[in-house]
Design an enzyme around this catalytic site. Structure first.
Site, short mmCIF file in Angstrom:
data_model
loop_
_atom_site.label_atom_id
_atom_site.label_comp_id
_atom_site.label_asym_id
_atom_site.label_seq_id
_atom_site.Cartn_x
_atom_site.Cartn_y
_atom_site.Cartn_z
N ASP A 36 0.79 -1.24 0.00
CA ASP A 36 0.00 0.00 0.00
C ASP A 36 0.81 1.28 0.00
OD1 ASP A 36 0.70 -1.01 2.53
OD2 ASP A 36 -0.94 0.01 3.56
N GLU A 68 -0.63 -2.59 5.00
CA GLU A 68 0.30 -2.60 6.15
C GLU A 68 0.15 -1.34 6.98
OE1 GLU A 68 3.28 -2.10 8.89
OE2 GLU A 68 3.18 -0.76 7.18
N GLU A 69 -0.17 -0.24 6.31
CA GLU A 69 -0.27 1.05 7.02
C GLU A 69 -1.55 1.13 7.85
OE1 GLU A 69 2.16 3.02 7.11
OE2 GLU A 69 3.35 2.74 5.29
N HIS A 95 10.44 8.65 6.12
CA HIS A 95 9.31 7.91 5.54
C HIS A 95 8.01 8.68 5.84
CE1 HIS A 95 11.28 3.82 4.86
NE2 HIS A 95 12.25 4.63 5.25
ZN LIG Z 1 4.95 3.20 6.58
ZN LIG Z 2 6.37 0.71 5.47
#
Ligand SMILES: [Zn+2]
Ligand SMILES: [Zn+2]
Length: 424
Positions: free
Chosen positions: A95, A161-162, A394
């Site tokens: 994602d 995942e987020e 990030h």
């Molecule tokens: Zn992330």
């Molecule tokens: Zn990540």
């Protein structure tokens, strides 16, 4: 079989090890091309429709058994080697994030998505585009040595995942629930995360707790409403909240064995009251708990509950505490980590594999590690010309990782499988 070189006393690479590394080099340009495509077309959590199709098309072209629609948009492929052996899983998350891309690239994202009901720009601001293309490449490399593989490989492309959108399930937890580690049963799982602040050509790792568990919590304090001029006629939940916030600071500072592992308890919001001369009935506090050791995590839960309830009681108020299920600790199996370390060092070079402190961020790879031994590590993505300290973090619009990292990713993932099967 390992063959020792007469000059260095170091084992030289086996035929199969050499072959997967050569195959990885041969497809490097292709992997980078996939990465650019995926980067230009990011999709939000649980909405990775085109991403899934792109992945599935490639995996089918390799002749793998491919399953789509796993945990919404996940893709799982199985490669059966020519020889009997263990089932090894490799995982990539798919994602993007609601972040506008500010990096000047011909393949920069202009994509839009819908998040919380509003249209938002979407960017692969955590580098999951690199994870997908590395795993697509690894699938191709390992398919190229299928007959020589001593076991089965499961390629897990995981959505969200987020975090899934509000009200939806998703991510690794749902993949596990839908049986991704079963049939055939996975014996060990590997995963990597690209790191914007580590130079290309390096890997960072930590055995044991590598990334923290994450649990949000909500405290509701009930008092008795009264006029601000007559506090004795009521019970003040604001003063109680202040005491709870202060007392909670002693959990980590006074009762955690912090030389063992780090731990964090933070408050993120305080809500109560409407105007200057009313003492309200209720105050709500929200926060997060991070831990790297399961015993410490459970102890924090216990201490938090005691402090919340007893502090409230001492003020004549009542308080309830809700801790959400959250993410477990990303716990690298010590034996597996030690066993695979020589592989990382052989691919990257001894000086390029570094033991690093744990991170207090969380990763849902932890849900697989709760079921089977797993190893999760960080792959350097910072361009060599950029000082590591200057790399954009990030999840920010300037986040950037270098194409040169891709080849290391494909080599390491392929070698982890081949070596695991060989040592087994
Ligand atoms: Zn992330
Ligand atoms: Zn990540």
């Amino acid at each position: 079989m390992l063959i020792f070189s007469a000059f260095t006393n170091k084992p030289s690479k086996s035929k199969l090890q050499l072959k997967v590394e050569t195959l990885a080099e041969q497809i490097e340009a292709k992997v980078i091309k996939w990465r650019h495509h995926l980067h230009e077309h990011p999709e939000l959590s649980n909405r990775e429709y085109e991403t899934a199709e792109y992945i599935a098309t490639h995996l089918k072209s390799l002749g793998l058994e491919v399953q789509t629609g796993v945990a919404h948009t996940g893709v799982v492929a199985v490669l059966k080697g020519g020889k009997d052996g263990p089932v090894v899983a490799l995982r990539a998350d798919m994602d993007g994030l609601p972040v506008p891309e500010r990096v000047d690239l011909p393949w920069a994202s202009q994509a839009k998505g819908v998040y919380n009901g509003a249209e938002v720009p979407v960017m692969h601001a955590c580098g999951h585009d690199t994870h997908i293309s590395i795993l697509m490449g690894t699938a191709e490399v390992l398919s190229g040595v299928k007959s020589e593989l001593r076991g089965t490989v499961k390629f897990i492309f995981q959505p969200a995942e987020e975090g899934a959108p509000k009200g939806e399930e998703g991510g690794a937890q749902l993949m596990v629930k839908e049986g991704v580690l079963k049939n055939p049963d996975v014996e060990a799982i590997f995963g990597l995360h690209i790191g914007a602040d580590t130079h290309v050509g390096n890997i960072n790792y930590k055995p044991g707790g590598a990334m923290a568990s994450s649990n949000s919590f909500e405290i509701t304090i009930h008092g008795k409403q009264t006029h601000g001029s007559r506090p004795w006629a009521g019970i003040d939940p604001i003063v109680t909240a202040a005491q709870i916030i202060n007392n909670v600071q002693t959990i980590v500072s006074r009762s955690m064995p912090i030389t063992k592992e780090a731990a964090v308890v933070s408050f993120g919001s305080v809500h109560g009251g409407v105007r200057s001369n009313i003492i309200p009935e209720e105050v709500k506090l929200v926060g997060t708990i991070r831990a790297l050791n399961e015993e410490m995590r459970q102890e924090i839960f216990k201490r938090l509950k005691t402090i919340v309830e007893k502090t409230a009681e001492s003020n004549g108020a009542t308080a309830t505490l809700e801790i959400n299920e959250g993410y477990p600790i990303t716990y690298n199996d010590i034996e597996l980590t030690n066993r695979m370390l020589p592989t990382l060092k052989d691919v990257m070079g001894d000086d390029h594999v570094t033991l690093k402190p744990a991170k207090t961020g969380a990763e849902d790879f932890s849900f697989y590690q709760k079921e089977v031994p797993g190893f999760f590590f960080w792959l350097g993505g910072c361009p060599l010309g950029t000082p590591e300290k200057e790399a954009a973090p990030h999840h920010t619009p300037d986040f950037y990782v270098d194409d040169a990292a891709m080849i290391y990713g494909v080599k390491v993932m392929s070698r982890l499988v081949v070596d695991y099967m060989d040592i087994n």
